[in-house]
Every structure is written in C-alpha cells, then in structure tokens.
Scaffold this motif. Structure first.
Motif, PDB file in Angstrom:
ATOM      1  N   ALA A 173      -2.774  11.879 -12.367  1.00  0.00           N
ATOM      2  CA  ALA A 173      -1.558  12.585 -12.773  1.00  0.00           C
ATOM      3  C   ALA A 173      -0.584  12.702 -11.604  1.00  0.00           C
ATOM      4  N   LYS A 174      -1.122  12.976 -10.430  1.00  0.00           N
ATOM      5  CA  LYS A 174      -0.296  13.113  -9.237  1.00  0.00           C
ATOM      6  C   LYS A 174       0.364  11.783  -8.892  1.00  0.00           C
ATOM      7  N   ALA A 175      -0.387  10.689  -9.019  1.00  0.00           N
ATOM      8  CA  ALA A 175       0.168   9.365  -8.721  1.00  0.00           C
ATOM      9  C   ALA A 175       1.318   9.036  -9.675  1.00  0.00           C
ATOM     10  N   ILE A 176       1.168   9.403 -10.942  1.00  0.00           N
ATOM     11  CA  ILE A 176       2.224   9.127 -11.911  1.00  0.00           C
ATOM     12  C   ILE A 176       3.494   9.865 -11.543  1.00  0.00           C
ATOM     13  N   THR A 177       3.346  11.153 -11.236  1.00  0.00           N
ATOM     14  CA  THR A 177       4.543  11.953 -10.946  1.00  0.00           C
ATOM     15  C   THR A 177       5.144  11.626  -9.589  1.00  0.00           C
ATOM     16  N   GLU A 178       4.312  11.187  -8.641  1.00  0.00           N
ATOM     17  CA  GLU A 178       4.839  10.841  -7.325  1.00  0.00           C
ATOM     18  C   GLU A 178       5.744   9.621  -7.360  1.00  0.00           C
ATOM     19  N   HIS A 179       5.521   8.749  -8.346  1.00  0.00           N
ATOM     20  CA  HIS A 179       6.237   7.476  -8.347  1.00  0.00           C
ATOM     21  C   HIS A 179       7.216   7.328  -9.514  1.00  0.00           C
ATOM     22  N   ILE A 180       7.755   8.476  -9.924  1.00  0.00           N
ATOM     23  CA  ILE A 180       8.898   8.475 -10.831  1.00  0.00           C
ATOM     24  C   ILE A 180       9.836   9.573 -10.361  1.00  0.00           C
ATOM     25  N   SER A 181      11.092   9.252 -10.235  1.00  0.00           N
ATOM     26  CA  SER A 181      12.072  10.202  -9.699  1.00  0.00           C
ATOM     27  C   SER A 181      12.563  11.139 -10.799  1.00  0.00           C
ATOM     28  N   LEU A 182      12.976  12.339 -10.384  1.00  0.00           N
ATOM     29  CA  LEU A 182      13.518  13.320 -11.312  1.00  0.00           C
ATOM     30  C   LEU A 182      14.748  12.735 -11.990  1.00  0.00           C
ATOM     31  N   GLY A 183      14.771  12.788 -13.294  1.00  0.00           N
ATOM     32  CA  GLY A 183      15.921  12.265 -14.030  1.00  0.00           C
ATOM     33  C   GLY A 183      15.715  10.861 -14.555  1.00  0.00           C
ATOM     34  N   GLU A 184      14.687  10.140 -14.074  1.00  0.00           N
ATOM     35  CA  GLU A 184      14.410   8.797 -14.586  1.00  0.00           C
ATOM     36  C   GLU A 184      13.859   8.887 -16.006  1.00  0.00           C
ATOM     37  N   GLY A 185      14.112   7.847 -16.797  1.00  0.00           N
ATOM     38  CA  GLY A 185      13.596   7.810 -18.158  1.00  0.00           C
ATOM     39  C   GLY A 185      12.093   7.612 -18.174  1.00  0.00           C
ATOM     40  N   TYR A 186      11.455   8.052 -19.255  1.00  0.00           N
ATOM     41  CA  TYR A 186       9.996   7.942 -19.349  1.00  0.00           C
ATOM     42  C   TYR A 186       9.526   6.487 -19.376  1.00  0.00           C
ATOM     43  N   GLN A 187      10.441   5.567 -19.701  1.00  0.00           N
ATOM     44  CA  GLN A 187      10.051   4.167 -19.710  1.00  0.00           C
ATOM     45  C   GLN A 187       9.694   3.665 -18.308  1.00  0.00           C
ATOM     46  N   ASN A 188      10.055   4.441 -17.297  1.00  0.00           N
ATOM     47  CA  ASN A 188       9.756   4.061 -15.916  1.00  0.00           C
ATOM     48  C   ASN A 188       8.396   4.568 -15.437  1.00  0.00           C
ATOM     49  N   VAL A 189       7.688   5.308 -16.297  1.00  0.00           N
ATOM     50  CA  VAL A 189       6.324   5.732 -15.954  1.00  0.00           C
ATOM     51  C   VAL A 189       5.437   4.490 -15.862  1.00  0.00           C
ATOM     52  N   LYS A 190       4.711   4.377 -14.769  1.00  0.00           N
ATOM     53  CA  LYS A 190       3.889   3.202 -14.532  1.00  0.00           C
ATOM     54  C   LYS A 190       2.424   3.452 -14.912  1.00  0.00           C
ATOM     55  N   LYS A 191       1.792   2.423 -15.429  1.00  0.00           N
ATOM     56  CA  LYS A 191       0.363   2.501 -15.740  1.00  0.00           C
ATOM     57  C   LYS A 191      -0.421   2.656 -14.441  1.00  0.00           C
ATOM     58  N   ILE A 235       0.864  -1.171   0.000  1.00  0.00           N
ATOM     59  CA  ILE A 235       0.000   0.000   0.000  1.00  0.00           C
ATOM     60  C   ILE A 235       0.901   1.221   0.000  1.00  0.00           C
ATOM     61  N   LEU A 236       0.694   2.108  -0.940  1.00  0.00           N
ATOM     62  CA  LEU A 236       1.544   3.286  -1.099  1.00  0.00           C
ATOM     63  C   LEU A 236       0.942   4.471  -0.356  1.00  0.00           C
ATOM     64  N   GLU A 237       1.748   5.177   0.374  1.00  0.00           N
ATOM     65  CA  GLU A 237       1.280   6.348   1.101  1.00  0.00           C
ATOM     66  C   GLU A 237       1.639   7.615   0.337  1.00  0.00           C
ATOM     67  N   SER A 238       0.737   8.569   0.378  1.00  0.00           N
ATOM     68  CA  SER A 238       0.981   9.887  -0.210  1.00  0.00           C
ATOM     69  C   SER A 238      -0.010  10.842   0.404  1.00  0.00           C
ATOM     70  N   GLU A 239       0.069  12.115   0.020  1.00  0.00           N
ATOM     71  CA  GLU A 239      -0.875  13.097   0.532  1.00  0.00           C
ATOM     72  C   GLU A 239      -2.302  12.733   0.156  1.00  0.00           C
ATOM     73  N   SER A 283       1.785  -6.626  -8.609  1.00  0.00           N
ATOM     74  CA  SER A 283       2.993  -7.417  -8.873  1.00  0.00           C
ATOM     75  C   SER A 283       3.692  -6.999 -10.160  1.00  0.00           C
ATOM     76  N   LYS A 284       3.009  -6.246 -11.042  1.00  0.00           N
ATOM     77  CA  LYS A 284       3.627  -5.752 -12.269  1.00  0.00           C
ATOM     78  C   LYS A 284       4.187  -4.341 -12.092  1.00  0.00           C
ATOM     79  N   GLY A 285       4.103  -3.818 -10.871  1.00  0.00           N
ATOM     80  CA  GLY A 285       4.609  -2.480 -10.610  1.00  0.00           C
ATOM     81  C   GLY A 285       3.628  -1.383 -10.970  1.00  0.00           C
ATOM     82  N   GLU A 286       2.431  -1.755 -11.442  1.00  0.00           N
ATOM     83  CA  GLU A 286       1.425  -0.758 -11.786  1.00  0.00           C
ATOM     84  C   GLU A 286       0.769  -0.209 -10.527  1.00  0.00           C
ATOM     85  N   ILE A 287       0.217   1.000 -10.653  1.00  0.00           N
ATOM     86  CA  ILE A 287      -0.386   1.676  -9.504  1.00  0.00           C
ATOM     87  C   ILE A 287      -1.899   1.611  -9.627  1.00  0.00           C
TER      88      ILE A 287
END
Length: 304
Positions: free
Chosen positions: A108-126, A58-62, A82-86
């Motif tokens: 949109a917030k969930a997508i940006t919260e779970h990719i670090s600055l500088g990571e490639g776009y291939q790391n964006v999770k569904k 379970i992921l925590e965020s605001e 298990s596939k890393g999707e949110i």
C-alpha cells in the motif's frame, strides 16, 4: 614435502572460494543496486513472474533504506520494470508474527509513494511483492505460494472483467492485471532436486550453490557477479561478519525457544502438583502427608 602440502591446501582453498557465492540478501543490499548487475535481478524476476522482466531503476524510499534495525530482517529492494510496474523483493531471516500485515502495508505504501497528489487513478501502478522467507510461515505443503485478486461470481463462478480506458481506447481487463500480486517463497520447505529454472533459483537461495552449466536467467550472471572470491578482503570480512551475526541471532532465538519450552514444562508440572494437592485436601488427607507426596510447602498447601 611440507611446502608442497601447504601449496596444495592453498590451491584447494582457492578453488573452494572460486565456487562460493554470496547470499542473495547480501547481494541485494550491496551489489544488485548497481545497474551493471541488473542482469541478475532481471533473471530472478523473469523466473519468478513467468514473463520477461527488465528493471529500469531501483527506487528509494523509507522502506528500503539501510538502518540499524534491518540488519537481519529487512532486506528490501524496490524497482520499476519496463512497464512502469513496481516490484518489491524482501528477504526475512527470522520469524515475524504479523508478517502478512506488514507486506500488505508495504505494498500500500509503495502504491501511494509513486502517485502524486491530484493524479488520476489510472496512474496507479501494479505492484508485485516477492518475499523470500527463511522461517516457517503458516502450514502448507508447497514452498511457493502465489496470491492474486480475482472477483468471482458467487452464483456463476465466472471471473469479472472490467472495462477501462487506455490511450483513449476502451479495453477489457481482469482485476488481477491491476491489483497487487504476492509471492511467498518458503525456502526451508524446498527439498527437491532442481529440474526447472525455478528450482535452480530456490536451490541458490537455500544453500548458495549454482550449477556450473546453468543456463537459467540471472544465475548465469550470478556465477560471475556474485562470487565470494571476487570481493576485496575487506568486503569478504564484512560478509563473513554478516553471516556470523545471522548465525548468532538464530542461535539466540533457538535458545530462547528451548528455554521457553523448559519453563513451560516446569510451570505445567507445578500446576499439576498444585491440582493434586487440592484433590488430596478434598479427600481429607493431612497437610503434612500432602507436603510429603507433592513436595509443596505446608504454607503453599494451606493457601490452596
């Protein structure tokens, strides 16, 4: 004899409690965040998404922390499968005018919260967004609506496929496999006899009942994990207060709507009387006669 009657009543009450289950919003808030209870959530998501889902954490965020103003409306759980999707699950008890805009922002917030600055776009999770709604959202005849991104040819009608790279291999994917998916469950619109696993889940969401012989993923676990009777007396008291607060809030909203309708009718009637007075003046009727016919004061009529 009286003592036997009291014992029978107590036993009946105990049996009723045994077959009573807590609402899903309460379960999400208090119970389903515990790893031991992930089976309920896995089953629910497996039925909703039509594929086997296993929650890793379970992921925590605001967006899904408890706060004073989310007591009734915002009951969120955000998880990673298990596939890393949110996956976001949200329950909304009362009407919100810009609800679609809010779930778009949440995704949109969930997508940006779970990719670090500088990571490639291939790391964006569904991201999957599932909304369980206890108010009337829009006009439609179904109780579940599914939204998915497709790029469709304007002239040919074909669906575009995209070449992408995965582990140094080029693969072809549909945009729908990458873009977020939205599921809107309009609980109040469900009025069927449950004949499918999905129907059984909606039945539980609507009235809290679970068939004793259910084999539906998640509901079997819910029969054991979400029993009202299994909670401590303090937890049952807190739960009962939660239900009472929701009922009071809904009553307040219904009263406000009723008063608003009455006020609208009164304003409409006053406008009609004023227009009638205007027409009478144009016809040259004396002010006193107009006042007698419409009930408006002479001062009001003279200002028209």
């Amino acid at each position: 004899m009286k003592e036997l009657d009291q014992k029978a009543m107590a036993e009946n009450e105990r049996q009723e409690l045994q077959d009573r289950y807590v609402r899903f919003d309460w379960a999400i808030k208090r119970l389903l965040r515990q790893k031991a209870n992930f089976g309920v959530l896995n089953g629910f998501l497996t039925v909703m998404l039509r594929e086997e889902v296993n929650i890793l954490e379970i992921l925590e965020s605001e967006s899904n922390q408890e706060s004073a103003d989310d007591k009734f409306n915002r009951v969120d759980i955000k998880a990673r499968n298990s596939k890393g999707e949110i996956i976001i699950v949200e329950i909304q008890n009362t009407r919100e005018v810009h609800y679609l805009e809010r779930i778009l922002y949440g995704v949109a917030k969930a997508i940006t919260e779970h990719i670090s600055l500088g990571e490639g776009y291939q790391n964006v999770k569904k991201v999957y967004s599932i909304s369980i709604l206890y108010f009337d959202l829009g006009v439609g005849t179904d109780y579940i609506y599914h939204g998915q991104n497709h790029f469709t040819g304007v002239h040919t009608g074909d669906r575009l496929r995209i070449n992408t790279r995965d582990r140094d291999a080029v693969i072809t994917r549909l945009p729908a496999e990458i873009f977020p998916e939205y599921i809107l469950i309009r609980v109040n619109e469900f009025d069927k006899v449950a004949t499918t696993p999905l129907d059984e889940w909606i039945t539980y969401l609507k009235d809290g009942t679970i068939r004793p012989d259910t084999t539906v993923p998640g509901l079997r676990e819910a029969r054991e994990k979400l029993k009202y009777y299994s909670m401590s007396s303090s937890e049952r008291h807190a739960y009962d207060e939660h239900l009472n607060a929701i009922m009071i809030q809904n009553d307040v909203l219904d009263t406000a709507k009723w008063e608003g309708r009455l006020e609208g009718l009164a304003e409409g009637k006053a406008d009609a009387l004023r227009q009638t007075a205007v027409n009478m003046k144009r016809m040259g009727m004396p002010t006193a006669d107009i006042a007698t016919c419409t009930g408006l004061s002479i001062e009001e009529i003279e200002k028209l």
